[in-house]
Design a protein around this motif. Structure first.
Motif, short mmCIF file in Angstrom:
data_model
loop_
_atom_site.label_atom_id
_atom_site.label_comp_id
_atom_site.label_asym_id
_atom_site.label_seq_id
_atom_site.Cartn_x
_atom_site.Cartn_y
_atom_site.Cartn_z
N LYS A 1 -5.12 -9.82 -22.76
CA LYS A 1 -3.97 -10.13 -23.61
C LYS A 1 -4.44 -10.60 -24.97
CE LYS A 1 -0.01 -13.29 -23.95
NZ LYS A 1 0.71 -14.42 -23.30
N SER B 1 -1.75 -11.95 -30.44
CA SER B 1 -0.56 -11.61 -31.22
C SER B 1 -0.16 -10.19 -30.86
CB SER B 1 -0.82 -11.74 -32.72
OG SER B 1 -1.87 -10.87 -33.12
N TYR B 2 0.95 -9.74 -31.42
CA TYR B 2 1.38 -8.38 -31.12
C TYR B 2 1.03 -7.44 -32.26
CZ TYR B 2 5.61 -9.81 -33.76
OH TYR B 2 6.49 -10.27 -34.71
N GLY C 1 6.21 -10.97 -27.22
CA GLY C 1 5.49 -10.96 -28.48
C GLY C 1 3.99 -10.90 -28.28
N ALA C 2 3.53 -9.95 -27.44
CA ALA C 2 2.10 -9.85 -27.14
C ALA C 2 1.72 -8.39 -26.89
CB ALA C 2 1.74 -10.69 -25.92
N THR C 3 0.51 -8.03 -27.29
CA THR C 3 -0.06 -6.72 -26.99
C THR C 3 -1.13 -6.89 -25.92
OG1 THR C 3 0.42 -5.66 -29.11
CG2 THR C 3 -1.48 -4.85 -27.91
N TYR C 4 -1.14 -5.98 -24.97
CA TYR C 4 -2.10 -5.99 -23.88
C TYR C 4 -2.94 -4.71 -23.91
CZ TYR C 4 0.59 -9.77 -21.68
OH TYR C 4 1.23 -10.97 -21.41
N LEU D 1 2.88 -2.96 -25.62
CA LEU D 1 3.52 -4.05 -26.34
C LEU D 1 4.63 -4.65 -25.50
CD1 LEU D 1 4.35 -5.73 -28.89
CD2 LEU D 1 5.75 -3.76 -29.56
N ASN D 2 4.51 -5.95 -25.18
CA ASN D 2 5.61 -6.69 -24.58
C ASN D 2 6.39 -7.30 -25.74
OD1 ASN D 2 7.24 -8.80 -23.45
ND2 ASN D 2 6.00 -8.71 -21.58
N PHE D 3 7.48 -6.65 -26.13
CA PHE D 3 8.19 -7.07 -27.34
C PHE D 3 8.99 -8.35 -27.12
CE2 PHE D 3 10.70 -3.69 -25.28
CZ PHE D 3 11.92 -4.33 -25.08
N ARG E 1 9.73 -5.28 -33.08
CA ARG E 1 8.37 -5.77 -33.33
C ARG E 1 7.35 -4.64 -33.37
NH1 ARG E 1 8.58 -11.21 -29.44
NH2 ARG E 1 8.93 -12.69 -31.16
#
Length: 497
Positions: free
Chosen positions: A483, A486-487, A462-465, A457-459, A49
Motif C-alpha cells: 500500500k 497516497s493515491y 484514498g490509497a493506491t495498491y 486505486l481505492n478511491f 480521485r
C-alpha cells in the motif's frame, strides 16, 4: 514526389486538430471554471480521485509487502505511464486523454517495493512549465488563450504507454515520436529518431513484438488528413529495419494485432471532420460499416480489406493463423462513446454511462474474404496474454473485469478468461476500487504459468495498491500487496523488466 519527400512533407504539416480542446462545459455551469467545478465535484464524488492528477515528481519511498513476494519477482521493475498533469495555472483538462505523461517505477525486493515517479520532459511539458500555464489545447480539452500548435510534437504528451528497448524505456503517445527514459532514474534523454525522413511522423502507443523478436508498429496518418498508415519494423534493439506507407481508411485506429505472417487493423466508422478538437472533430457514423485491413508482414502490402461490423476497439489481444483463417482477440465496444466523452462520464449513472467493452474474437477467412464477430457478454479491457506465444493459438487471456451491478462505469476485478470455454477466474476488489491493466510475468515453460502484477486505486480510502497474483489462481486473491502512502492518478499502459 517520391516517398521520402512525401513523408518529410507530412512532418511539416500543422496538427490543429490534435491541439484543439473540448469546448463543452461538462458540468453544465456557465459561471464556474472547470477547475473550480472539478474541485467541488471531487468532494462529492471521491471516484474522481483517479483523474485528479499530480503536480510534482515523486522521490523514491519504500513500502512493505503484505504477504510473500515470489522469489522470482525479486529485482523486477514494474512501470506504468499515464496522464498526470491535469492542472496548471488553475486550468484543468476536461478529457481523460489529456495530461502530461508521468511514469511510475515500482522496484521489487523481497521485503517490499520502492516507488518513484517522474514527468516525461517533453517539449510541451518544458514550454508550459516555463510559462506557468497550459499553452495548447488538448486532444479533448479547450484551454483559454491557447496557442496554435506548429506540429504534433508541440502537443506530444508521451502519456500512453512504455516500450523497453536496448536498456531504455520509450514513452509513447499516438501521434508523434517516442521519448527515451532512463529505466532507473526515469530522467528524459531526448527523443527517438529512426530516420530523418520519419521525424515528426506518428509512432503509435501500441507496438507489438512477435515471437521472433521483431518489433512492429504503425503511425496513423489520418491525423494529417491522409488516407494511409505507416508501418514500422524494428529489430529487438530498436533499430529501424523497414517502413512503408499503406493505403487505409481515414478513421481512428489505436491498436492492432500480430500473427506470424500478418498485421491486422480495424477501422471503426468514425469520421474526422471539422471541429475545435481532435475529439470534437470525430463523429460516429451509425449507418456505416467498420473496415478490416490485413497486411502481409513480409512485404508490408495489404492483402485484404473488407467491411466489418460497426464497433470500436481500443485494445487487441493475441492473434494467430489456423490454415487460411485468422483469429483475433479483441475488446469490443458497440460504439465509440468511451473515447468521445469527457471526464463527466466517470460519475455518470448507469443509464447514461458508456458501455464497457466485452471479450470478443474476430475470425477472418482469407479464402472467402469474409469475417465474423464472435462476441461474448464478459466485460474485459486492457487485455494481456503470455507474449512468448504471440502468433500462436492460446486460450487464456488476462484483463480487467467488472462485477454485476457495479455502480460506476470502471472495472473492479482482475480476471483471466478461457476463450475456448468461456470460464472466468476473477478477483473482485469491491465497489470502491478501480483496477488498472495487469501484466503477465512467466514463471514456467507452459502457457499461463506465471504471475500478474497490477495497481489499483481505492478511491474511497484514498490509497493506491500494488498487487501480485498467481495467474493460475486469481480468485485466491493477491499473494503480495503493498500500500502506497497516497493515491496516484489512473494510468494507461506500462511494462515489466
Amino acid at each position: 514526389m517520391n516517398r521520402r519527400d512525401f513523408i518529410k512533407g507530412l512532418g511539416l504539416l500543422g496538427c490543429s486538430s490534435l491541439a484543439s480542446g473540448f469546448s463543452v462545459n461538462v458540468f453544465g455551469s456557465e459561471v464556474e471554471s472547470f477547475y473550480q467545478q472539478f474541485k467541488r465535484e471531487l468532494a462529492r464524488h471521491p471516484l474522481l480521485r483517479g483523474w485528479e492528477g499530480l503536480s510534482e515528481d515523486i522521490a523514491p519511498r519504500h513500502f512493505t509487502w503484505q504477504g510473500q513476494l515470489p522469489d522470482m519477482l525479486t529485482g523486477k521493475q514494474f512501470y506504468r505511464n499515464g496522464p498526470a498533469r491535469a492542472v496548471l495555472g488553475e486550468q484543468r483538462y476536461t478529457h481523460w486523454f489529456d495530461g502530461d505523461g508521468f511514469v511510475h517505477r515500482y522496484a521489487f525486493d523481497n521485503k517490499g517495493l520502492t516507488h518513484s515517479g517522474r514527468f516525461v520532459r517533453t517539449q510541451k511539458f518544458k514550454a508550459e512549465s516555463e510559462a506557468g500555464r497550459f499553452l495548447y489545447n488538448g486532444a479533448g480539452s479547450v484551454i483559454e488563450n491557447s496557442r496554435p500548435s506548429k506540429n504534433a510534437e508541440s502537443v506530444n504528451t508521451a502519456n500512453i504507454a512504455l516500450l523497453p528497448v536496448n536498456n531504455e524505456l520509450w514513452a509513447l503517445w499516438e501521434a508523434a515520436m517516442p521519448y527515451k527514459l532512463d529505466p532507473s532514474s526515469l530522467e528524459t534523454n531526448g527523443q527517438v529518431s529512426f530516420d530523418a525522413a520519419l521525424d515528426g511522423i506518428p509512432f503509435s502507443a501500441h507496438p507489438h513484438t512477435d515471437r521472433f523478436g521483431n518489433i512492429w508498429n504503425f503511425g496513423d496518418l489520418s491525423f494529417f488528413g491522409q488516407s494511409a498508415i505507416i508501418i514500422y519494423q524494428l529489430s529487438p534493439r530498436g533499430k529501424l529495419l523497414q517502413y512503408k506507407m499503406v493505403p487505409a481508411p481515414q478513421s481512428y485506429v489505436h491498436d492492432f494485432a500480430v500473427t506470424d505472417n500478418h498485421l491486422i487493423f480495424y477501422f471503426p466508422p468514425v469520421k474526422k471532420g471539422a471541429g475545435v478538437t481532435l475529439i470534437d472533430s470525430m463523429q460516429w457514423q451509425d449507418d456505416q460499416h467498420g473496415q478490416l485491413l490485413v497486411v502481409d508482414k513480409n512485404t508490408l502490402t495489404p492483402t485484404l480489406q473488407l467491411p466489418f461490423d460497426a464497433g470500436f476497439v481500443f485494445h487487441f489481444g493475441n492473434a494467430w493463423q489456423q490454415g487460411n483463417t485468422l483469429v483475433v482477440n479483441a475488446c469490443w465496444y458497440d460504439n465509440a462513446d468511451v473515447m468521445l466523452n469527457g471526464v463527466i462520464e466517470v460519475i455518470a449513472d448507469a443509464e447514461t454511462r458508456h458501455r464497457r467493452s466485452t471479450a470478443a474474437q474476430i475470425v477472418i477467412d482469407l479464402n472467402s474474404k469474409n469475417a465474423t464477430l464472435n462476441n461474448t457478454s464478459t466485460d474485459m479491457e486492457f487485455v494481456q496474454f503470455d507474449s512468448r506465444f504471440t502468433g500462436q493459438k492460446t486460450a487464456i487471456q488476462y484483463g480487467v473485469h467488472a462485477t454485476a451491478g457495479l455502480p460506476h462505469g470502471e472495472y473492479n476485478c482482475i480476471a483471466s478468461m478461457n476463450t475456448e470455454t468461456g470460464a472466468l477466474d476473477r478477483y473482485s476488489f469491491g465497489n470502491n476500487v478501480i483496477v488498472e491493466e495487469p501484466f503477465f510475468i512467466p514463471s514456467g515453460t507452459n502457457n499461463g504459468e506465471g504471475y500478474l502484477v497490477n495497481t489499483a486505486l481505492n478511491f474511497a480510502e484514498g490509497a493506491t495498491y500494488c498487487t501480485v497474483f498467481n495467474a493460475q489462481h486469481i480468485q485466491d486473491g493477491p499473494v503480495a500487496t503493498a500500500k502506497l502512502d497516497s493515491y496516484m492518478p489512473l494510468g494507461f499502459h506500462g511494462a515489466v523488466i
